[in-house]
Design a protein around this motif. Sequence first.
Motif, mmCIF file in Angstrom:
data_model
loop_
_atom_site.group_PDB
_atom_site.id
_atom_site.type_symbol
_atom_site.label_atom_id
_atom_site.label_comp_id
_atom_site.label_asym_id
_atom_site.label_seq_id
_atom_site.Cartn_x
_atom_site.Cartn_y
_atom_site.Cartn_z
ATOM 1 N N LYS A 12 0.840 -1.189 0.000
ATOM 2 C CA LYS A 12 0.000 0.000 0.000
ATOM 3 C C LYS A 12 0.881 1.248 0.000
ATOM 4 C CE LYS A 12 -4.223 1.450 2.305
ATOM 5 N NZ LYS A 12 -5.153 1.131 3.394
ATOM 6 N N ASP A 13 0.458 2.234 -0.702
ATOM 7 C CA ASP A 13 1.154 3.517 -0.701
ATOM 8 C C ASP A 13 1.218 4.015 0.745
ATOM 9 O OD1 ASP A 13 1.813 6.274 -0.784
ATOM 10 O OD2 ASP A 13 0.785 6.552 -2.701
ATOM 11 N N PRO A 14 2.416 4.296 1.266
ATOM 12 C CA PRO A 14 2.540 4.730 2.664
ATOM 13 C C PRO A 14 1.679 5.943 3.011
ATOM 14 C CG PRO A 14 4.696 4.265 1.754
ATOM 15 C CD PRO A 14 3.714 4.185 0.616
ATOM 16 N N LYS A 15 1.384 6.774 2.035
ATOM 17 C CA LYS A 15 0.546 7.947 2.297
ATOM 18 C C LYS A 15 -0.913 7.570 2.531
ATOM 19 C CE LYS A 15 2.262 10.149 -1.449
ATOM 20 N NZ LYS A 15 3.186 9.356 -2.057
ATOM 21 N N LEU A 16 -1.287 6.325 2.158
ATOM 22 C CA LEU A 16 -2.672 5.881 2.298
ATOM 23 C C LEU A 16 -2.871 4.906 3.472
ATOM 24 C CD1 LEU A 16 -3.453 5.280 -1.492
ATOM 25 C CD2 LEU A 16 -3.943 7.319 -0.106
ATOM 26 N N VAL A 17 -1.795 4.607 4.179
ATOM 27 C CA VAL A 17 -1.858 3.663 5.299
ATOM 28 C C VAL A 17 -2.686 4.246 6.431
ATOM 29 C CG1 VAL A 17 -0.428 2.619 7.120
ATOM 30 C CG2 VAL A 17 0.292 2.494 4.749
ATOM 31 N N GLU A 18 -3.462 3.374 7.075
ATOM 32 C CA GLU A 18 -4.273 3.786 8.222
ATOM 33 C C GLU A 18 -4.167 2.722 9.319
ATOM 34 O OE1 GLU A 18 -8.543 2.229 6.656
ATOM 35 O OE2 GLU A 18 -7.805 4.092 5.786
#
Length: 181
Positions: A12-18
Amino acid sequence: MVSVLVNGRVCKDPKLVEANDFFFSGLHLAGNTSNAVGSRVTPVGVAQIGGLNALGITAARIDFAAWGLNPPHTHPRATEILTVLEGSLKVGFVTSNTENRLITKVLQKGDVFVFPVGLVHFQQNVGNGNAVALVALSSQNPGVITIANAVFGSNPDIPADILAKAFQVDTNAIYSLQSKF
């Protein structure tokens, strides 16, 4: 956007991690042990927690009915560490083919035991009540080979004459075992 695979899983794109990418809820729930061996493994790996991808660890809860067994098996890519949460477990592993020495111990609540990578091992509840253990494995993909299932439940069957010779029994004994898997 291009998907990048790491260990066969999409990263997953690290900017989209939750937070939910690193979360699993369910280890508080008892597994259904009403099966032939009286145990149930609830895995917590990369399939359950996507954020485990490339971190090199997995976990599981193992529930045991009275006298339930987690049958002899091996993890070809991981060492396992087990902690008893409830009950008493007899645990053991067999050393390499050169010695075939059984290392075994009865564990109580709070005890910890290690099964080295690749060695055949088992756990059995030695009490009249339920038992629960938590395990951690040193791989995101430890693999599991349950010995009886692999040998007697292969598809197609390993020829009975081969297994009869290997186990030094009559082929009818092999057919009987294969019919159970």
